[in-house]
Design a protein around this motif. Structure first.
Motif, PDB file in Angstrom:
ATOM      1  N   ALA A 239       0.815  -1.221   0.000  1.00 20.75           N
ATOM      2  CA  ALA A 239       0.000   0.000   0.000  1.00 20.75           C
ATOM      3  C   ALA A 239       0.849   1.273   0.000  1.00 20.75           C
ATOM      4  CB  ALA A 239      -0.971  -0.009   1.184  1.00 20.75           C
ATOM      5  N   PRO A 240       1.826   1.422   0.894  1.00 19.59           N
ATOM      6  CA  PRO A 240       2.636   2.647   0.853  1.00 19.59           C
ATOM      7  C   PRO A 240       3.483   2.766  -0.412  1.00 19.59           C
ATOM      8  CG  PRO A 240       3.460   1.136   2.527  1.00 19.59           C
ATOM      9  CD  PRO A 240       2.146   0.606   2.083  1.00 19.59           C
ATOM     10  N   ALA A 241       3.908   1.622  -0.957  1.00 17.19           N
ATOM     11  CA  ALA A 241       4.658   1.680  -2.213  1.00 17.19           C
ATOM     12  C   ALA A 241       3.784   2.258  -3.323  1.00 17.19           C
ATOM     13  CB  ALA A 241       5.147   0.279  -2.583  1.00 17.19           C
ATOM     14  N   ALA A 242       2.558   1.770  -3.425  1.00 18.29           N
ATOM     15  CA  ALA A 242       1.635   2.276  -4.443  1.00 18.29           C
ATOM     16  C   ALA A 242       1.268   3.725  -4.192  1.00 18.29           C
ATOM     17  CB  ALA A 242       0.379   1.407  -4.473  1.00 18.29           C
ATOM     18  N   ALA A 243       1.079   4.080  -2.922  1.00 18.82           N
ATOM     19  CA  ALA A 243       0.715   5.455  -2.587  1.00 18.82           C
ATOM     20  C   ALA A 243       1.839   6.427  -2.921  1.00 18.82           C
ATOM     21  CB  ALA A 243       0.362   5.551  -1.101  1.00 18.82           C
ATOM     22  N   MET A 244       3.078   6.023  -2.680  1.00 21.47           N
ATOM     23  CA  MET A 244       4.216   6.867  -3.027  1.00 21.47           C
ATOM     24  C   MET A 244       4.244   7.160  -4.519  1.00 21.47           C
ATOM     25  SD  MET A 244       8.302   6.201  -2.433  1.00 21.47           S
ATOM     26  CE  MET A 244       8.243   4.570  -3.178  1.00 21.47           C
ATOM     27  N   LEU A 245       4.059   6.125  -5.324  1.00 22.22           N
ATOM     28  CA  LEU A 245       4.062   6.319  -6.775  1.00 22.22           C
ATOM     29  C   LEU A 245       2.899   7.189  -7.224  1.00 22.22           C
ATOM     30  CD1 LEU A 245       4.986   2.695  -7.938  1.00 22.22           C
ATOM     31  CD2 LEU A 245       6.527   4.658  -7.623  1.00 22.22           C
ATOM     32  N   ALA A 246       1.734   6.987  -6.622  1.00 20.92           N
ATOM     33  CA  ALA A 246       0.565   7.787  -6.989  1.00 20.92           C
ATOM     34  C   ALA A 246       0.772   9.253  -6.637  1.00 20.92           C
ATOM     35  CB  ALA A 246      -0.679   7.240  -6.279  1.00 20.92           C
ATOM     36  N   GLY A 266       3.670  10.426   0.456  1.00 25.82           N
ATOM     37  CA  GLY A 266       2.920   9.339  -0.148  1.00 25.82           C
ATOM     38  C   GLY A 266       3.080   8.036   0.625  1.00 25.82           C
ATOM     39  N   VAL A 267       4.287   7.754   1.069  1.00 21.14           N
ATOM     40  CA  VAL A 267       4.523   6.557   1.879  1.00 21.14           C
ATOM     41  C   VAL A 267       3.668   6.591   3.133  1.00 21.14           C
ATOM     42  CG1 VAL A 267       6.218   5.404   3.349  1.00 21.14           C
ATOM     43  CG2 VAL A 267       6.836   6.067   1.020  1.00 21.14           C
ATOM     44  N   VAL A 268       3.675   7.731   3.827  1.00 25.19           N
ATOM     45  CA  VAL A 268       2.902   7.838   5.067  1.00 25.19           C
ATOM     46  C   VAL A 268       1.415   7.711   4.791  1.00 25.19           C
ATOM     47  CG1 VAL A 268       2.329   9.326   7.027  1.00 25.19           C
ATOM     48  CG2 VAL A 268       4.686   9.193   6.211  1.00 25.19           C
ATOM     49  N   ALA A 269       0.932   8.332   3.715  1.00 26.56           N
ATOM     50  CA  ALA A 269      -0.487   8.228   3.369  1.00 26.56           C
ATOM     51  C   ALA A 269      -0.883   6.770   3.123  1.00 26.56           C
ATOM     52  CB  ALA A 269      -0.807   9.072   2.144  1.00 26.56           C
ATOM     53  N   GLY A 270      -0.040   6.023   2.430  1.00 30.76           N
ATOM     54  CA  GLY A 270      -0.328   4.618   2.181  1.00 30.76           C
ATOM     55  C   GLY A 270      -0.318   3.787   3.452  1.00 30.76           C
ATOM     56  N   LEU A 271       0.619   4.091   4.344  1.00 30.57           N
ATOM     57  CA  LEU A 271       0.662   3.388   5.624  1.00 30.57           C
ATOM     58  C   LEU A 271      -0.583   3.669   6.447  1.00 30.57           C
ATOM     59  CD1 LEU A 271       4.422   4.054   6.465  1.00 30.57           C
ATOM     60  CD2 LEU A 271       3.399   1.800   6.067  1.00 30.57           C
ATOM     61  N   VAL A 272      -1.002   4.922   6.442  1.00 35.00           N
ATOM     62  CA  VAL A 272      -2.217   5.292   7.168  1.00 35.00           C
ATOM     63  C   VAL A 272      -3.412   4.526   6.626  1.00 35.00           C
ATOM     64  CG1 VAL A 272      -3.859   7.176   7.563  1.00 35.00           C
ATOM     65  CG2 VAL A 272      -1.401   7.583   7.837  1.00 35.00           C
ATOM     66  N   ALA A 273      -3.562   4.505   5.315  1.00 38.39           N
ATOM     67  CA  ALA A 273      -4.748   3.910   4.699  1.00 38.39           C
ATOM     68  C   ALA A 273      -4.820   2.399   4.889  1.00 38.39           C
ATOM     69  CB  ALA A 273      -4.794   4.255   3.213  1.00 38.39           C
ATOM     70  N   ILE A 274      -3.671   1.732   4.908  1.00 36.03           N
ATOM     71  CA  ILE A 274      -3.703   0.276   5.040  1.00 36.03           C
ATOM     72  C   ILE A 274      -3.849  -0.147   6.498  1.00 36.03           C
ATOM     73  CG2 ILE A 274      -1.227  -0.163   5.309  1.00 36.03           C
ATOM     74  CD1 ILE A 274      -3.804  -2.155   3.187  1.00 36.03           C
ATOM     75  N   THR A 275      -3.669   0.759   7.434  1.00 32.47           N
ATOM     76  CA  THR A 275      -3.708   0.407   8.850  1.00 32.47           C
ATOM     77  C   THR A 275      -5.000  -0.314   9.256  1.00 32.47           C
ATOM     78  OG1 THR A 275      -2.141   2.125   9.521  1.00 32.47           O
ATOM     79  CG2 THR A 275      -3.692   1.377  11.190  1.00 32.47           C
ATOM     80  N   PRO A 276      -6.182   0.213   8.963  1.00 32.57           N
ATOM     81  CA  PRO A 276      -7.387  -0.508   9.376  1.00 32.57           C
ATOM     82  C   PRO A 276      -7.640  -1.772   8.574  1.00 32.57           C
ATOM     83  CG  PRO A 276      -7.986   1.386   8.043  1.00 32.57           C
ATOM     84  CD  PRO A 276      -6.507   1.484   8.290  1.00 32.57           C
ATOM     85  N   GLY A 285      -5.942  -5.656  -3.232  1.00 34.13           N
ATOM     86  CA  GLY A 285      -6.734  -4.663  -2.511  1.00 34.13           C
ATOM     87  C   GLY A 285      -5.858  -3.623  -1.835  1.00 34.13           C
ATOM     88  N   ALA A 286      -4.722  -4.058  -1.295  1.00 33.53           N
ATOM     89  CA  ALA A 286      -3.791  -3.123  -0.661  1.00 33.53           C
ATOM     90  C   ALA A 286      -3.237  -2.134  -1.684  1.00 33.53           C
ATOM     91  CB  ALA A 286      -2.657  -3.887   0.012  1.00 33.53           C
ATOM     92  N   LEU A 287      -2.928  -2.621  -2.888  1.00 33.34           N
ATOM     93  CA  LEU A 287      -2.444  -1.717  -3.938  1.00 33.34           C
ATOM     94  C   LEU A 287      -3.506  -0.687  -4.309  1.00 33.34           C
ATOM     95  CD1 LEU A 287      -0.597  -4.202  -6.344  1.00 33.34           C
ATOM     96  CD2 LEU A 287       0.440  -2.564  -4.757  1.00 33.34           C
ATOM     97  N   VAL A 288      -4.753  -1.139  -4.397  1.00 35.66           N
ATOM     98  CA  VAL A 288      -5.849  -0.216  -4.724  1.00 35.66           C
ATOM     99  C   VAL A 288      -5.992   0.839  -3.636  1.00 35.66           C
ATOM    100  CG1 VAL A 288      -8.352  -0.020  -5.032  1.00 35.66           C
ATOM    101  CG2 VAL A 288      -7.092  -1.903  -6.114  1.00 35.66           C
ATOM    102  N   ILE A 289      -5.970   0.409  -2.393  1.00 35.55           N
ATOM    103  CA  ILE A 289      -6.072   1.359  -1.281  1.00 35.55           C
ATOM    104  C   ILE A 289      -4.902   2.331  -1.298  1.00 35.55           C
ATOM    105  CG2 ILE A 289      -5.931   1.539   1.243  1.00 35.55           C
ATOM    106  CD1 ILE A 289      -7.622  -1.015   1.387  1.00 35.55           C
ATOM    107  N   GLY A 290      -3.707   1.825  -1.583  1.00 35.70           N
ATOM    108  CA  GLY A 290      -2.545   2.692  -1.639  1.00 35.70           C
ATOM    109  C   GLY A 290      -2.661   3.754  -2.717  1.00 35.70           C
ATOM    110  N   VAL A 291      -3.092   3.348  -3.900  1.00 37.72           N
ATOM    111  CA  VAL A 291      -3.259   4.315  -4.999  1.00 37.72           C
ATOM    112  C   VAL A 291      -4.286   5.378  -4.627  1.00 37.72           C
ATOM    113  CG1 VAL A 291      -4.094   4.596  -7.359  1.00 37.72           C
ATOM    114  CG2 VAL A 291      -2.503   2.744  -6.820  1.00 37.72           C
ATOM    115  N   LEU A 292      -5.418   4.944  -4.082  1.00 39.10           N
ATOM    116  CA  LEU A 292      -6.456   5.899  -3.696  1.00 39.10           C
ATOM    117  C   LEU A 292      -5.951   6.866  -2.634  1.00 39.10           C
ATOM    118  CD1 LEU A 292      -9.560   3.520  -3.509  1.00 39.10           C
ATOM    119  CD2 LEU A 292      -9.043   5.201  -5.297  1.00 39.10           C
TER     120      LEU A 292
END
Length: 423
Positions: A239-246, A266-276, A285-292
């Motif tokens: 998730a954070p990997a995808a969020a960083m790229l997004a 972006g890394v932090v945003a992805g970590l936050v989103a995948i937490t719950p 699904g984690a990649l999708v959440i990370g991108v979003l």
């Protein structure tokens, strides 16, 4: 009682999560102005001291003891001082829970950088962790209102929040937004282009690395099996990997080039989103959440200019927004358990989505109201904000009589660097 492998893992995870708060201190400290770097770091470190003491005395009881006030909070005196747990294996989990409370409070501090009295902040930490964090943790994880047996959970269904989408990130992000409106904007907010630039980007990247490293304990500490632990680990990578790229893609399209700060955010945003969602979605699904999360937070950090709230280090744009994305996304992407339930995309219907939205809305209302009451009480009595003169010369000097850096003379201050002190 023998120490089991599970106990060891929880102890290691707790240490990893505790390391995240110094990591956050570096992340925020590097993003702050040079004349406020130490104050920013201290706001995180003092959270360790205050919350560590509160947790032992009454905080843990409020999150795990038998409920009072209709399931709103646990009994604060039932486990006062943790004496009943001495000699048992309970203290391993109790310590793990303390680290979550610590970093949740510390997250808020980034929004109010450059202009907050340190004494007022310490008082806020003490009251907020007691009246906001502990009750919400009980309501979600301790069998309270939002749990399967709670009044709200029975009506709307039990929301999934494995490691703190509501309790940690929406909670901290909404509290940050409320405090920013109470304390007000910095004197130069939005008046000049580049009015605030991070003073030490390598420190930000170091803090990001520490946060990502510690987050494997944050998400994985409660894993119940090797299969669940493996899924959590991969999702906490993906998730954070995808969020960083997004996030960097948004910067490339919007600004012409990606930045280090954008990658870190972006890394932090992805970590936050995948937490719950870390234990309840597939790696896809984690990649999708990370991108979003990367796309959503990258856009959301600009809202402060549109709506006029001075969220100095983008706590609202990252933690509140990504926290909501990750929490609500479970309504679509949650995997079925033993062939039952699951999110909308897995044939589970709308029930999980309703539960996720209900928990999100309740958290926003509860945290918003409680934080407003606490923040206004402090602001109207002790005062939350430093004087304009102290803000101009820097809260490192006014609140701590220290400087993060010296240049030449040992006594040199940022007043000798007037131009630097403006950025």
């Amino acid at each position: 009682m023998e120490l089991t492998a599970g106990d060891v893992w929880v102890m290691v995870s707790a240490a990893l999560v505790l390391l995240m708060t110094p990591g956050l201190a570096f992340f925020y400290g590097g993003m702050a102005r040079a004349k406020a770097a130490l104050n920013m770091i201290m706001m995180s470190f003092v959270a360790v001291g205050i919350v560590g003491v509160v947790w032992v005395l009454w905080g843990y009881g409020m999150t795990a003891a038998p409920g009072i006030l209709g399931g709103l909070v646990g009994n604060p005196v039932a486990d006062f001082g943790l004496m009943e747990h001495v000699g048992s294996g309970d203290l391993v989990g109790i310590g793990f829970g303390a680290t979550f409370a610590i970093i949740t409070v510390a997250l808020i501090s980034g929004a109010v950088a450059d202009r907050t009295k340190f004494g007022a902040w310490t008082l806020f930490v003490t009251i907020w962790v007691t009246l906001v964090y502990c009750p919400l943790a009980f309501m979600v994880w301790g069998g309270g209102l939002l749990s399967a047996d709670g009044a709200i959970g029975k009506v709307f269904g039990e929301a999934i929040d494995f490691a703190g989408g509501t309790v940690v990130h929406i909670n901290a992000g909404l509290a940050a937004l409320v405090l920013v409106y109470i304390i007000g904007s910095r004197a130069d907010f939005g008046k000049t282009k580049g009015y605030h630039r991070p003073h030490n980007v390598p420190l930000v990247m170091l803090g990001t690395a520490m946060l990502w490293f510690g987050w494997f304990g944050f998400n994985g500490g409660a894993a119940g099996s090797v299969e669940e632990g493996g899924l959590i680990w991969v999702n906490t990578l993906a998730a954070p990997a995808a969020a960083m790229l997004a996030w960097m893609l948004v910067e490339r399209i919007r600004d012409g080039r990606p930045t280090s700060i954008g990658a870190a955010s972006g890394v932090v945003a992805g970590l936050v989103a995948i937490t719950p969602a870390c234990a309840n979605v597939s790696p896809i699904g984690a990649l999708v959440i990370g991108v979003l999360a990367g796309l959503g937070s990258a856009v959301a950090v600009g809202w402060k200019y549109k709506f006029g709230y001075d969220d100095a280090l983008d706590v609202v744009g990252v933690h509140l927004v990504a926290g909501i994305i990750g929490t609500v996304a479970l309504g679509f992407l949650a995997l079925p358990v033993d062939g039952e339930g699951g999110g909308l995309f897995y044939g589970g219907g709308f029930s999980q989505l309703v539960a996720q939205i209900a928990a999100t809305v309740f958290t926003v209302i509860f945290t918003g109201v409680m934080t407003a009451l606490i923040g206004l009480a402090i602001h109207k009595t002790l005062g939350f904000r430093v004087s304009p003169e102290d803000e101009a010369r820097g809260v490192d000097l006014s609140e701590h009589s220290e400087s993060a850096y010296t240049f030449g003379e040992e006594s040199a201050s940022y007043e000798s660097l007037a131009e630097d002190a403006r950025v």
